[in-house]
Enzyme design. Structure first.
Site, PDB file in Angstrom:
ATOM      1  CB  SER A   1      -0.957   0.282   0.911  1.00 32.47           C
ATOM      2  OG  SER A   1      -1.594   1.132   1.066  1.00 32.47           O
TER       3      SER A   1
ATOM      4  CE1 TYR B   1      -4.549  -2.055   5.001  1.00 34.02           C
ATOM      5  CE2 TYR B   1      -3.827  -0.372   4.524  1.00 34.02           C
ATOM      6  CZ  TYR B   1      -3.728  -1.704   3.926  1.00 34.02           C
ATOM      7  OH  TYR B   1      -4.174  -1.573   3.092  1.00 34.02           O
TER       8      TYR B   1
END
Ligand code: NDP
Length: 246
Positions: free
Chosen positions: A141, A155
């Protein structure tokens, strides 16, 4: 001849969202494609049917990507059914957006085990079978490199781990011509991160293009990294984020 003709790819979490788009794109490029999913057998079988409907070969396997036993079995089934393994796309992953101080131990474990530990287990299992010049592709990401908004602390930490895993592993498997790359999406409109969701406005504002991306825009980069023209790219973190990290 299609660029992935005679190749076999496995995409984890390939029944919806980014993973489904990647599976369909690799099949369009000529690969036979296995996908894993956790819960939604109907969604997985719709992806298989779409690929078969376009003349491709596909296989859906129920396998929790956080469960080492299930992951190993999925890799074995892919090789047993489709005959070989050339491309692994570690796509399965999840975010649980909330302030870090409210994140429970269970939620931390869930993200670590799916986004990072499972990805390592799948990669290790795939390497046992992977042919020379294979492709290991992580879906990290853009928040694994830079952080613009609150709410994604744990995350982002798992995706940062994916980044260094990619760079480290590239050094170990290069002698076999195997490349290891980390595709880092920015905000992409999926069930996990809807463009109309509560967390969408700041993400959109952080892009240079002032919009969410599409799953096909991520699949296009994965297709390039999976193909023969990317042979000199390894250990790279490639963002497809509308300029979020610019
Ligand atoms: P979605 O939640 O929309 O889709 C997730 C897919 O993974 C589904 O096919 C789901 O299948 C499967 N899946 C979920 N949990 C598991 C599990 N435990 N084992 C196996 N499969 C599982 O997610 P996205 O498509 O948005 O995200 C895909 C990847 O992209 C993730 O790694 C995510 O972190 C990353 N990413 C996404 C961004 C975004 O903005 N969307 C941005 C940056 C990165 P089922 O329905 O059966 O559970």
């Amino acid at each position: 001849m299609l660029k992935l003709a005679n190749k076999v790819a496995l995409v984890t979490g390939g029944s919806r969202g980014i993973g489904a788009a990647i599976a369909k794109r690799l099949a369009t490029d000529g690969a036979s494609v296995a996908i894993t999913y956790a819960k939604d057998a109907n969604a997985a079988s719709a992806v298989v049917k779409a690929i078969e409907g376009s003349g491709g070969k596909a296989l859906a396997i129920q396998a929790d990507a956080a469960d080492p036993k299930a992951i190993n079995a999925a890799i074995e089934k892919t090789v047993a059914t489709l005959g070989r393994l050339d491309v692994l796309v570690n796509n399965a992953g999840t975010a649980i957006p909330k302030p870090f101080e409210q994140t429970t131990l269970e939620e931390m474990d869930q993200m670590i085990n799916l986004n990072f530990r499972g990805l390592m287990v799948a990669t290790q299992a795939a390497l046992k079978h992977m042919n020379d010049n294979g492709r290991l592709i992580m879906i990290g990401s853009c928040v694994g490199e830079r952080m613009m908004t609150p709410g994604l602390v744990a995350y982002a930490a798992t995706k940062g781990a994916v980044k260094m895993f990619t760079q480290g592993l590239a050094r170990e498997v290069g002698s076999r011509g195997i490349t290891v790359n980390n595709v880092q999406p920015g905000p992409i409109d999926t069930d996990l991160n809807p463009a109309a969701g509560d967390w969408a406005a700041p993400q959109k504002a952080n892009t240079a293009l002032n919009r969410f991306g599409t799953v096909d825009e991520v699949a296009a980069l994965v297709s390039f990294v999976a193909g023969p023209e990317s042979s000199y790219i390894t250990g790279a973190n490639l963002t497809v984020d509308g300029g979020t990290n610019a």
